[in-house]
Structures are given as structure tokens and as C-alpha cells.
Design a protein around this motif. Structure first.
Motif, mmCIF file in Angstrom:
data_model
loop_
_atom_site.group_PDB
_atom_site.id
_atom_site.type_symbol
_atom_site.label_atom_id
_atom_site.label_comp_id
_atom_site.label_asym_id
_atom_site.label_seq_id
_atom_site.Cartn_x
_atom_site.Cartn_y
_atom_site.Cartn_z
ATOM 1 N N CYS A 41 37.638 42.504 44.551
ATOM 2 C CA CYS A 41 37.914 43.610 43.631
ATOM 3 C C CYS A 41 36.629 44.341 43.225
ATOM 4 N N GLU A 63 40.910 37.663 40.976
ATOM 5 C CA GLU A 63 42.279 37.892 41.441
ATOM 6 C C GLU A 63 42.654 36.696 42.304
ATOM 7 N N TRP A 88 43.053 36.921 34.686
ATOM 8 C CA TRP A 88 41.611 36.963 34.389
ATOM 9 C C TRP A 88 41.333 37.137 32.890
ATOM 10 N N SER A 163 47.922 37.230 44.734
ATOM 11 C CA SER A 163 46.573 37.347 44.179
ATOM 12 C C SER A 163 46.325 38.741 43.620
ATOM 13 N N LEU A 164 46.809 39.771 44.327
ATOM 14 C CA LEU A 164 46.583 41.142 43.865
ATOM 15 C C LEU A 164 47.423 41.473 42.635
ATOM 16 N N CYS A 167 45.571 41.211 39.217
ATOM 17 C CA CYS A 167 44.643 42.193 38.629
ATOM 18 C C CYS A 167 45.033 43.620 38.990
ATOM 19 N N SER A 168 44.731 44.052 40.225
ATOM 20 C CA SER A 168 44.868 45.472 40.541
ATOM 21 C C SER A 168 46.303 45.966 40.440
#
Length: 364
Positions: A41, A63, A88, A163-164, A167-168
Motif C-alpha cells: 500500500c 493490509e 490497521w 487483505s485489500l 485498508c484500501s
């Protein structure tokens, strides 16, 4: 105690070293996760490039998703074998913000100190303490996180996708649905078509925004934006505001900045119509002020909104986003352009600095 490979930042070089670190067993209220995937990231790059200051040495990555391998005393939210996404910004669940449903501004979390709630870390190297980035450190084969930072999801969500979401995807989705509360049929412009920008575009398509204008300098990223829902693409340049007005009539109803650059943040008010909303999603370097014409902003009834983690409440939003992915409503897997081993992490960051790739994901 176990040994694990990890991408370690020594605090000086912009490159990461793949090293063996020691991972302690989870203490009370903590969870040991065997990592399945970790996103690469832009927030990690900010640290490597010296934009943000953190304790070091640091295992990078925030992430992450994987399988619960052990739990500490008192843990009840997850069990061994569960698939989880790591947050996070783990909430304390006790402060006024958390009790008000605003975990994204929790005042009791120690995530930004890169430590567990008791101030400890579970990582070491030959007796030297190592800090997991944002109390996650997902670029390691194992992570130890607080119970509130491990959110159970359906087992059929692939780890690279999961995983993404941590966060994003959550950031972009939340910026659209929580912070901006975009209405169907409204026009929107997204400045920056990297991982977060593309997540915003997917969410805008989901809620029925139209037109959706993607802005970037990279032809590769603009093509990804078209594939994921943008109705128009515009190459970034000094005439951006004019181009947006041509496509919307009098400016967009919503404008999102997903890069974290001073110049693009300052340009946001000029991209929206009177009464419109501009949302700052990208994070700039520390101590970086921006200049905004406050009088013009007020006289035109425009709003400038700061979006922190998309106002995400992990326990509520991660499963919701995972279910939208499984239903085919959020094609998160199409966001991933490169799946890489841990050893190629530096190449992934170099590509990010060149403005290449949509998203790289480390697969363990």
C-alpha cells in the motif's frame, strides 16, 4: 515462539530486507494469525520514503488476511481456524468514540504507536524489539494482533482479496458510502486511480453515481478505472477543472482526492459545483499544510471533508464488504494486477513510485 520471514525496515534505507524474526505466542486478548496475503500500500511507501516517522526497526505491511492459528486467554470473537481480516486501526471498544459507533477515531487505540494495547510487541530479532507497522506487520508470515483487530469473514473469500478489504477497499468504500453519502445519479470525480482511487470508483458504481470521472497520469491506471466503473477518464493536467465542468455542466457533485498531494488537494474545491462535497481520502506527508480559499468555499456552500479510514467500523464493515464481493457487487479481485512472493516487495514499491500497477499483493 516461532521463526518467520518478514520484510523489515531499518528506519534509514527506503528498501526492505527479508529477515528471520521471532514471533511470540499470543498473550491475553491477542490472536496469532498465519498470514495468507498482504497488500503493498501507498501508506507503507510513505514510511519507506521518509514522509512519516515511526519507531524502528519495523516489519512493514498493514493490509493483511490469514488464518487464526492460536488465541490468547479471554478471546471469544474468533477461534482457531477462522479466516480473518486484520484492521490497521484496532479499536479499544471502551472510549467515547467507540461507544458512539466511531471506531475510526478511537482515542484508546495504540495502533499508530505500532504496539499492542499493553505497549508490547510480539516481534523480536536476536533479543531486539521489532515494531509491527500499525500493530499489524502483515509483511510477515505471522502476526499477533488484538482481538478487536482480527475480523472473521467467510472462508470462501480469497486471502488476496481479503487483505485489500482491510485498508484500501474499506477506505474507498467508506469514503463513498459513509463520508460523502453519495446519492444515486450524482456526478463524481476521482483524482488518482491507484488502489484507493479504484476502490472509490467501484463503490461509486455500486451506489449508482453517474457520471464517474477518473483522473490520473497513467494510461494503465485509467484503463483499470474504465474497467471498474468509470464512465469517463481524464488525463491529469492544468485544465482539469474545465474538463470536469464540460462533463458535468457546473462541476461535480462529489470530488475525491485519492493521492495525498498538496496540489491535488488544493484543486478539489474547483472541481465541485456549488453545494458540492470534496473528500480528502489520500494522506499527505506529515506537517504539510494546504491552501484553501475559505471565503469562496463558504460563499458557494461547498464542503471539504476529511476521510479517515472511510469512517470504517471493522467489525461491521469488513464482513459487509466481503459479502458484496461474494455477491459479485464489488469485483475486488480485478483490482489486483500483480501477485508476488515476499522477496519481490521492493520491486513492487519501485513500480508504485513510477506510477505503475493497480495493486500488488504478497501471497504467502
Amino acid at each position: 515462539m516461532r521463526l518467520a520471514r518478514a520484510a523489515v525496515h531499518d528506519g534509514s534505507s527506503s528498501a526492505l530486507e527479508i529477515q528471520s524474526v521471532e514471533v511470540a505466542d499470543p498473550g491475553p486478548g491477542a490472536v496469532l494469525v498465519r498470514m495468507g496475503a498482504s497488500g503493498v500500500c501507498g501508506s507503507d511507501r510513505h514510511v519507506l520514503d521518509g514522509d512519516w516517522t515511526l519507531p524502528s526497526p519495523t516489519v512493514m505491511g498493514h493490509e493483511g488476511a490469514g488464518t487464526v492459528e492460536a488465541i490468547g486467554a479471554g478471546v471469544t470473537d474468533v477461534a482457531v481456524g477462522d479466516h480473518v481480516i486484520l484492521s490497521w486501526f484496532y479499536p479499544c471498544r471502551r472510549c467515547v468514540a467507540c461507544l458512539s459507533g466511531k471506531a475510526y477515531v478511537c482515542t484508546g487505540s495504540r495502533s499508530e504507536e505500532c504496539v499492542l494495547p499493553d505497549g508490547s510487541t510480539a516481534l523480536s530479532r536476536s533479543g531486539e524489539r521489532i515494531f509491527p507497522y500499525l500493530a499489524v506487520g502483515s509483511m510477515c508470515e505471522y502476526a499477533v494482533v488484538p482481538e478487536s483487530g482480527a475480523i472473521r469473514i467467510p472462508n470462501d473469500v480469497p486471502f488476496d482479496v481479503a487483505s485489500l478489504i482491510g485498508c484500501s477497499i474499506a477506505t474507498g468504500f467508506g469514503a463513498v458510502t459513509h463520508d460523502a453519502a453519495v446519492e444515486a445519479g450524482s456526478s463524481a470525480v476521482v483524482v488518482g486511480s491507484g488502489g484507493v482511487g479504484l476502490s472509490i470508483i467501484m463503490a461509486l458504481k455500486l451506489v449508482g453515481a453517474n457520471p464517474i470521472i477518473a483522473v490520473d497520469r497513467s494510461a494503465e491506471k485509467l484503463e483499470a478505472a474504465r474497467r471498474l466503473g468509470a464512465t469517463h477518464t481524464v488525463e491529469a493536467g492544468p485544465d482539469l477543472a474545465d474538463r470536469v465542468r464540460e462533463l458535468t455542466g457546473n462541476g461535480a457533485a462529489y470530488a475525491f482526492e485519492a493521492i495525498g498531494r498538496v496540489e491535488t488537494i488544493e484543486s478539489l474545491p474547483g472541481l465541485i459545483a456549488p453545494g458540492g462535497k470534496a473528500i480528502i481520502v489520500g494522506l499527505p506527508p506529515q506537517d504539510t499544510p494546504v491552501a484553501i480559499d475559505a471565503l469562496a468555499l463558504a460563499e458557494s456552500g461547498k464542503s471539504l471533508i476529511g476521510s479517515n479510514y472511510g469512517s470504517t467500523v471493522p467489525g461491521r464493515d469488513f464482513p459487509r464488504i466481503a459479502e458484496l464481493y461474494l455477491a459479485g457487487k464489488l469485483p475486488v479481485d480485478e483490482l489486483i494486477s500483480h501477485r508476488i512472493p515476499l522477496e519481490e516487495v521492493n520491486e513492487a514499491f519501485d513500480a508504485m513510485r513510477r506510477g505503475e500497477r493497480a495493486r500488488s499483493v504478497i501471497v504467502f
